[in-house]
Write a protein that holds these residues in place. Structure first.
Motif: not given
Length: 389
Positions: A12-13, A15-16, A136, A170, A173-174
């Motif tokens: 997540f980090y 792609f965020y 990230g 992103n 991924t959640t």
């Protein structure tokens, strides 16, 4: 923590901040290519940030009450993708303002909730946070280095499509992680957010965060334009962004060891003092490649050290069921209110006062935050606060 869960949290980090790495350094250039002036660019970037004042807290309040944090993260990311796609068909100022406001409202809500989710997965070993968050920074670096090769010359028009693709990844991924609620939620349910906000150390923390993010406004809005105005290429600008975030990665790697040797309060104040020095160097010595390199290495402190310490402090100052709202308040007051005013005021100052005075003003603002932190956020005050909650 299982290796699989570590990888999924880290994704997540990655792609965020990869999406942020495409947006933050280059969105101003994209807006400039559409013939928006400096004031308009500052306003449009400020609109994205202003939603951080309210939306993270609103979504976190809902999350802390219904205990469905992951569902809210997934919904906010999905809507942000749909809304951001709106920048593609129309390019007027007011349409961009509307899309940026709606996009920021949902996109900015996801990260504080995910920060709280990550810390709940880590439970008592919160020092591992930095090793997850550093991915990230890796995502930011990869995009900052690769993107100039794609959008160089006349291909800046591809930027919205690239950001959209990263936002979609992103969102995916959640759906790879499990939800996790704080074990102390019942014990802390009687703690009221207003009572917490009345504590001097909490107020000092939020004010220091506000001034730190306010001081970054000119950097995040005009750094790429500033370098190009001084004769540097777009590829070099991307490399400078990547260098700063690479320094940030190095900080995240050693953060656990730093916390065993120094108080988080001392590290927090140090980050703000170094930030003030960084803006002075950028204002006066941008034409010196050596000093420009050094000022970018200071990003390890001005963002990496500051953010890591802030996450730990917010986790300590807002226990139990207040965790989500604590992270949201940190994001809202710092990146929301401080970031919004930073983008907005830097846009006005850039045209009226020039780059040098804009960055020197940023240094003064960071110094104010450093003084507040060193006086009111101390190891003794933090220990006393923890014993009384």
């Amino acid at each position: 923590m299982r290796k699989t869960q570590y990888s999924r949290l880290s994704a997540f980090y990655f792609f965020y901040f990869a999406a942020l790495g495409a947006f933050l350094p280059y969105w101003a250039l994209y807006l400039k290519s559409l013939n928006f002036n400096a004031n308009e660019i500052g306003e449009l970037l400020a609109i994205v940030m202003v939603s951080k004042v309210a939306s993270p807290y609103l979504f976190s309040w809902i999350s802390d009450h219904i205990q469905k944090r992951l569902v809210i993260i997934q919904a906010s990311m999905f809507v942000s993708v749909v809304v951001f796609a709106g920048v593609i068909p129309f390019q007027s100022y007011w349409w961009f303002a509307f899309v940026m406001a709606a996009f920021g409202f949902f996109w900015n809500a996801a990260l504080p909730l995910y920060e709280a989710l990550t810390l709940n997965h880590l439970e008592h070993d919160t020092s591992l946070y930095s090793s997850i968050r550093l991915w990230g920074s890796v995502g930011f670096i990869v995009v900052a280095l690769v993107l100039p090769l794609i959008i160089g010359g006349s291909h800046i028009s591809l930027l919205p499509l690239i950001i959209l693709a990263l936002l979609i990844a992103n969102t995916v991924t959640t759906f790879l992680v499990d939800d996790r609620t704080p074990k102390s939620s019942h014990q802390s349910s009687q703690t009221h957010i207003i009572e917490t906000l009345k504590k001097p150390i909490v107020l000092a923390f939020l004010f220091a965060c506000f001034f730190q993010s306010l001081s970054h406004g000119a950097y995040y809005t005009f750094f790429t334009i500033y370098l190009e105005d001084h004769g540097y290429s777009r590829g070099f600008s991307g490399a400078m962004w990547a260098l700063g975030v690479l320094a940030e990665v190095g900080l995240f790697i050693v953060m656990k060891r730093l916390l065993t040797k120094f108080s988080v309060c001392h590290l927090f104040a140090m980050a703000l003092f170094i930030t003030a020095i960084r803006w002075v160097m950028l204002a006066l010595y941008v034409d010196s490649i050596v000093l420009l390199f050094i000022s970018q290495l200071f990003h390890a402190a001005s963002f990496g050290l500051f953010h890591a310490c802030s996450i730990y402090l917010a986790h300590s100052l807002f226990p139990g069921r207040l965790q989500g709202r604590g992270q949201a308040l940190y994001a809202g007051v710092s990146f929301g209110l401080g970031g919004t005013l930073g983008h907005l005021l830097s846009g006005y100052a850039w045209d009226s006062q020039g780059a040098i005075w804009t960055f020197l003003s940023s240094a003064i603002i960071a110094l104010i935050g450093a003084i507040i932190a060193s006086k009111y956020i101390t190891k003794e005050r933090l220990s006393g606060y923890a014993n009384n909650t």
